[in-house]
Motif scaffolding. Structure first.
Motif, mmCIF file in Angstrom:
data_model
loop_
_atom_site.group_PDB
_atom_site.id
_atom_site.type_symbol
_atom_site.label_atom_id
_atom_site.label_comp_id
_atom_site.label_asym_id
_atom_site.label_seq_id
_atom_site.Cartn_x
_atom_site.Cartn_y
_atom_site.Cartn_z
ATOM 1 N N ASP A 129 6.372 1.258 1.187
ATOM 2 C CA ASP A 129 6.138 1.998 2.429
ATOM 3 C C ASP A 129 5.128 1.296 3.321
ATOM 4 O O ASP A 129 4.243 1.915 3.905
ATOM 5 C CB ASP A 129 5.672 3.435 2.160
ATOM 6 N N LEU A 130 5.253 -0.005 3.445
ATOM 7 C CA LEU A 130 4.316 -0.771 4.267
ATOM 8 C C LEU A 130 4.608 -0.635 5.750
ATOM 9 O O LEU A 130 3.722 -0.810 6.581
ATOM 10 C CB LEU A 130 4.363 -2.250 3.874
ATOM 11 N N ARG A 131 5.848 -0.305 6.099
ATOM 12 C CA ARG A 131 6.189 -0.210 7.515
ATOM 13 C C ARG A 131 5.459 0.956 8.169
ATOM 14 O O ARG A 131 5.050 0.865 9.322
ATOM 15 C CB ARG A 131 7.696 -0.072 7.676
ATOM 16 N N ASP A 132 5.314 2.059 7.444
ATOM 17 C CA ASP A 132 4.577 3.191 7.997
ATOM 18 C C ASP A 132 3.122 2.809 8.251
ATOM 19 O O ASP A 132 2.543 3.189 9.273
ATOM 20 C CB ASP A 132 4.643 4.395 7.060
ATOM 21 N N MET A 133 2.536 2.076 7.338
ATOM 22 C CA MET A 133 1.150 1.653 7.516
ATOM 23 C C MET A 133 1.026 0.684 8.685
ATOM 24 O O MET A 133 0.027 0.707 9.404
ATOM 25 C CB MET A 133 0.622 1.003 6.231
ATOM 26 N N GLU A 134 2.032 -0.175 8.892
ATOM 27 C CA GLU A 134 1.995 -1.078 10.035
ATOM 28 C C GLU A 134 2.036 -0.300 11.346
ATOM 29 O O GLU A 134 1.341 -0.648 12.307
ATOM 30 C CB GLU A 134 3.158 -2.057 9.974
ATOM 31 N N GLU A 135 2.845 0.761 11.387
ATOM 32 C CA GLU A 135 2.922 1.584 12.594
ATOM 33 C C GLU A 135 1.593 2.287 12.853
ATOM 34 O O GLU A 135 1.153 2.379 14.000
ATOM 35 C CB GLU A 135 4.049 2.611 12.456
ATOM 36 N N VAL A 136 0.939 2.766 11.804
ATOM 37 C CA VAL A 136 -0.367 3.408 11.957
ATOM 38 C C VAL A 136 -1.386 2.400 12.467
ATOM 39 O O VAL A 136 -2.174 2.689 13.372
ATOM 40 C CB VAL A 136 -0.827 4.036 10.617
ATOM 41 N N GLN A 137 -1.358 1.204 11.895
ATOM 42 C CA GLN A 137 -2.295 0.165 12.324
ATOM 43 C C GLN A 137 -2.046 -0.219 13.779
ATOM 44 O O GLN A 137 -2.999 -0.404 14.550
ATOM 45 C CB GLN A 137 -2.160 -1.062 11.426
ATOM 46 N N ASP A 138 -0.787 -0.342 14.171
ATOM 47 C CA ASP A 138 -0.475 -0.661 15.568
ATOM 48 C C ASP A 138 -0.965 0.438 16.500
ATOM 49 O O ASP A 138 -1.491 0.156 17.582
ATOM 50 C CB ASP A 138 1.033 -0.863 15.746
ATOM 51 N N SER A 139 -0.792 1.687 16.093
ATOM 52 C CA SER A 139 -1.264 2.803 16.917
ATOM 53 C C SER A 139 -2.779 2.774 17.058
ATOM 54 O O SER A 139 -3.315 3.023 18.148
ATOM 55 C CB SER A 139 -0.833 4.136 16.303
ATOM 56 N N LEU A 140 -3.482 2.483 15.970
ATOM 57 C CA LEU A 140 -4.943 2.392 16.030
ATOM 58 C C LEU A 140 -5.396 1.250 16.928
ATOM 59 O O LEU A 140 -6.371 1.391 17.682
ATOM 60 C CB LEU A 140 -5.523 2.221 14.627
ATOM 61 N N GLU A 141 -4.691 0.124 16.871
ATOM 62 C CA GLU A 141 -5.048 -0.999 17.734
ATOM 63 C C GLU A 141 -4.819 -0.643 19.200
ATOM 64 O O GLU A 141 -5.637 -0.987 20.062
ATOM 65 C CB GLU A 141 -4.239 -2.233 17.349
ATOM 66 N N PHE A 196 10.808 -14.019 0.067
ATOM 67 C CA PHE A 196 11.617 -14.263 1.266
ATOM 68 C C PHE A 196 12.931 -13.486 1.245
ATOM 69 O O PHE A 196 13.365 -12.944 2.246
ATOM 70 C CB PHE A 196 11.926 -15.748 1.440
ATOM 71 N N ASN A 197 13.581 -13.454 0.096
ATOM 72 C CA ASN A 197 14.904 -12.832 0.030
ATOM 73 C C ASN A 197 14.872 -11.313 -0.048
ATOM 74 O O ASN A 197 15.829 -10.664 0.376
ATOM 75 C CB ASN A 197 15.686 -13.381 -1.156
ATOM 76 N N TYR A 198 13.823 -10.752 -0.589
ATOM 77 C CA TYR A 198 13.780 -9.310 -0.799
ATOM 78 C C TYR A 198 12.617 -8.653 -0.054
ATOM 79 O O TYR A 198 12.133 -7.600 -0.448
ATOM 80 C CB TYR A 198 13.695 -9.000 -2.295
ATOM 81 N N GLN A 199 12.185 -9.240 1.041
ATOM 82 C CA GLN A 199 11.035 -8.735 1.784
ATOM 83 C C GLN A 199 11.269 -7.316 2.289
ATOM 84 O O GLN A 199 10.396 -6.457 2.169
ATOM 85 C CB GLN A 199 10.732 -9.664 2.956
ATOM 86 N N ASP A 200 12.438 -7.049 2.854
ATOM 87 C CA ASP A 200 12.712 -5.709 3.387
ATOM 88 C C ASP A 200 12.706 -4.649 2.295
ATOM 89 O O ASP A 200 12.147 -3.565 2.471
ATOM 90 C CB ASP A 200 14.059 -5.682 4.121
ATOM 91 N N GLN A 201 13.322 -4.956 1.171
ATOM 92 C CA GLN A 201 13.362 -3.991 0.074
ATOM 93 C C GLN A 201 11.969 -3.742 -0.493
ATOM 94 O O GLN A 201 11.622 -2.605 -0.824
ATOM 95 C CB GLN A 201 14.300 -4.476 -1.055
ATOM 96 N N ILE A 202 11.172 -4.776 -0.578
ATOM 97 C CA ILE A 202 9.807 -4.623 -1.102
ATOM 98 C C ILE A 202 8.977 -3.761 -0.153
ATOM 99 O O ILE A 202 8.244 -2.869 -0.586
ATOM 100 C CB ILE A 202 9.149 -6.011 -1.310
ATOM 101 N N GLU A 203 9.114 -3.997 1.153
ATOM 102 C CA GLU A 203 8.369 -3.190 2.122
ATOM 103 C C GLU A 203 8.819 -1.735 2.090
ATOM 104 O O GLU A 203 8.007 -0.824 2.261
ATOM 105 C CB GLU A 203 8.533 -3.765 3.524
ATOM 106 N N ASP A 204 10.123 -1.512 1.887
ATOM 107 C CA ASP A 204 10.615 -0.138 1.788
ATOM 108 C C ASP A 204 10.054 0.564 0.559
ATOM 109 O O ASP A 204 9.682 1.736 0.615
ATOM 110 C CB ASP A 204 12.146 -0.108 1.733
ATOM 111 N N ILE A 205 9.987 -0.144 -0.549
ATOM 112 C CA ILE A 205 9.466 0.449 -1.778
ATOM 113 C C ILE A 205 7.985 0.790 -1.632
ATOM 114 O O ILE A 205 7.527 1.852 -2.050
ATOM 115 C CB ILE A 205 9.683 -0.509 -2.978
#
Length: 64
Positions: free
Chosen positions: A29-41, A18-27
């Motif tokens: 690179d999950l946000r890029d994959m989420e954007e790709v998944q959203d584009s595919l959807e 909960f406290n370090y979610q943003d830092q973990i996602e940055d490390i």
């Protein structure tokens, strides 16, 4: 005893998540994959709408 150790590790994991979610996602690179998944959807929705439109148009033409 094992139950208490498990609960402590589980609680620590949830706290860190909960406290370090943003830092973990940055490390990871999950946000890029989420954007790709959203584009595919979005693409699949557009493709599905186009297919439905073509199917209805075909049915409309063959019914005449």
């Amino acid at each position: 005893m094992f139950k208490y150790i498990f609960l402590v590790i589980l609680t620590a994991g949830i706290y860190i998540g909960f406290n370090y979610q943003d830092q973990i996602e940055d490390i990871l690179d999950l946000r890029d994959m989420e954007e790709v998944q959203d584009s595919l959807e979005d693409f699949s929705e557009v493709l599905s709408d186009g297919t439905d439109s073509l199917t209805s148009k075909f049915n409309e033409l063959t019914d005449k």
